[in-house]
Design an enzyme around this catalytic site. Structure first.
Site, PDB file in Angstrom:
ATOM      1  N   ALA A   1       0.778  -1.239   0.000  1.00 13.29           N
ATOM      2  CA  ALA A   1       0.000   0.000   0.000  1.00 13.29           C
ATOM      3  C   ALA A   1       0.812   1.293   0.000  1.00 13.29           C
ATOM      4  O   ALA A   1       0.346   2.300  -0.534  1.00 13.29           O
ATOM      5  CB  ALA A   1      -0.944   0.008   1.199  1.00 13.29           C
TER       6      ALA A   1
ATOM      7  N   CYS B   1       4.704  -0.145 -11.962  1.00  9.94           N
ATOM      8  CA  CYS B   1       5.193   1.087 -12.594  1.00  9.94           C
ATOM      9  C   CYS B   1       6.215   0.738 -13.670  1.00  9.94           C
ATOM     10  O   CYS B   1       7.069   1.557 -14.012  1.00  9.94           O
ATOM     11  CB  CYS B   1       5.831   2.006 -11.554  1.00  9.94           C
ATOM     12  SG  CYS B   1       4.687   2.594 -10.301  1.00  9.94           S
TER      13      CYS B   1
END
Length: 279
Positions: free
Chosen positions: A47, A221
């Site tokens: 997270a 990413c």
């Protein structure tokens, strides 16, 4: 730069107050695809720093905020200050959720629908967990809708079956070179190979933690297919048909440029060799 000082001050004040959260447009896509509902039991396995969790938590808190507002409208004759009312309601919700959580068997979906949703935000690093807590507690109503844990995502305990899970896994971050050129200077073609095993373990654990009919969103990413398509392919092959890929083209924001995933890719080795898809 002096002309932007007022703007920066505005951003800092309202960010600290939880009124706004600054993030790139790409960071909004995974929570959007996850489509959190007010009654969902959701797990964010990796997270920190919390931008995606903030958006998820904001959706979960909508129901609580509406309930507080409705309670205020239904009882205008009761003189309770806004902060007192919120505090009392929050304490009541925490007690109800705690009683239900203690009574849930391992294979249940967690709190009942009428109790409202909960976000479990997980982060293994102590330092990053502190950043995560600071980020998420800015969200109004987060206290009774949030649990922060520190577990290795590969071995997250099977206490509940979750409705939805976000797997924004650790990666090589080669997709962020535009804003962080330093990554390009350190990047090597085989980094995706070294990250693949960790990412696959986390993704498989997420599938195991899902209830039947649940949704997992996997994101990175990185642009490397070894960290994306290869991981999803391995998950599908190991699931014996219990997991399928969902078409999300209809729910992506208008104007977002995207393309379908690859079906073949090369495997770079440390000696500079590229293994073709056929090999």
């Amino acid at each position: 730069r002096r002309q932007w000082e007022g703007y920066h001050k505005f951003l800092n004040i309202h960010s600290a107050a939880g009124h706004i959260t600054q993030q790139e447009a790409a960071s909004l896509v995974p929570p959007l695809v996850l489509d959190p509902k007010p009654n969902d039991l959701i797990l964010d396995l990796c997270a920190s720093p919390g931008s995606k969790s903030s958006l998820i938590l904001d959706r979960l808190c909508i129901k609580l905020q509406d309930q507080i507002s409705q309670r205020s409208q239904d009882s205008p004759e009761v003189s309770i200050g806004p902060m007192d009312m919120k505090s009392r309601w929050k304490d009541m919700e925490i007690r109800k959720s705690a009683r239900k959580l203690q009574a849930c068997p391992v294979d249940s979906r967690g709190p009942r629908e009428e109790e409202g949703g909960v976000l479990v935000a997980n982060e293994i690093s102590t330092g990053r967990a502190k950043v995560l807590v600071h980020q998420l507690h800015r969200i109004k109503g987060a206290g009774s809708r949030l649990a922060v844990t520190m577990q290795d995502a590969r071995f997250f305990p099977n206490y509940f079956k979750f409705d939805k899970i976000l797997c924004d896994v650790p990666c090589s971050c080669d997709g962020t070179i535009g804003k962080n050129p330093e990554i390009l200077r350190k990047w090597r073609p085989w980094e995706g190979v070294s990250m693949h095993t960790l990412q696959l373990h986390i993704a498989k654990r997420a599938v195991h933690l899902l209830r039947e009919g649940g949704v997992m969103v996997y994101s990175t990413c990185s642009l490397d297919p070894l960290e994306n398509e290869a991981v999803i392919t391995a998950v599908l092959r190991s699931s014996n048909g219990s997991v399928r890929v969902k078409d999300i083209s209809s729910i992506l924001p208008e104007g977002l440029r995207w393309r379908e995933g690859l079906s073949t890719w090369y495997l770079p080795l440390r000696n500079g060799t590229l293994l073709s898809p056929s090999s």
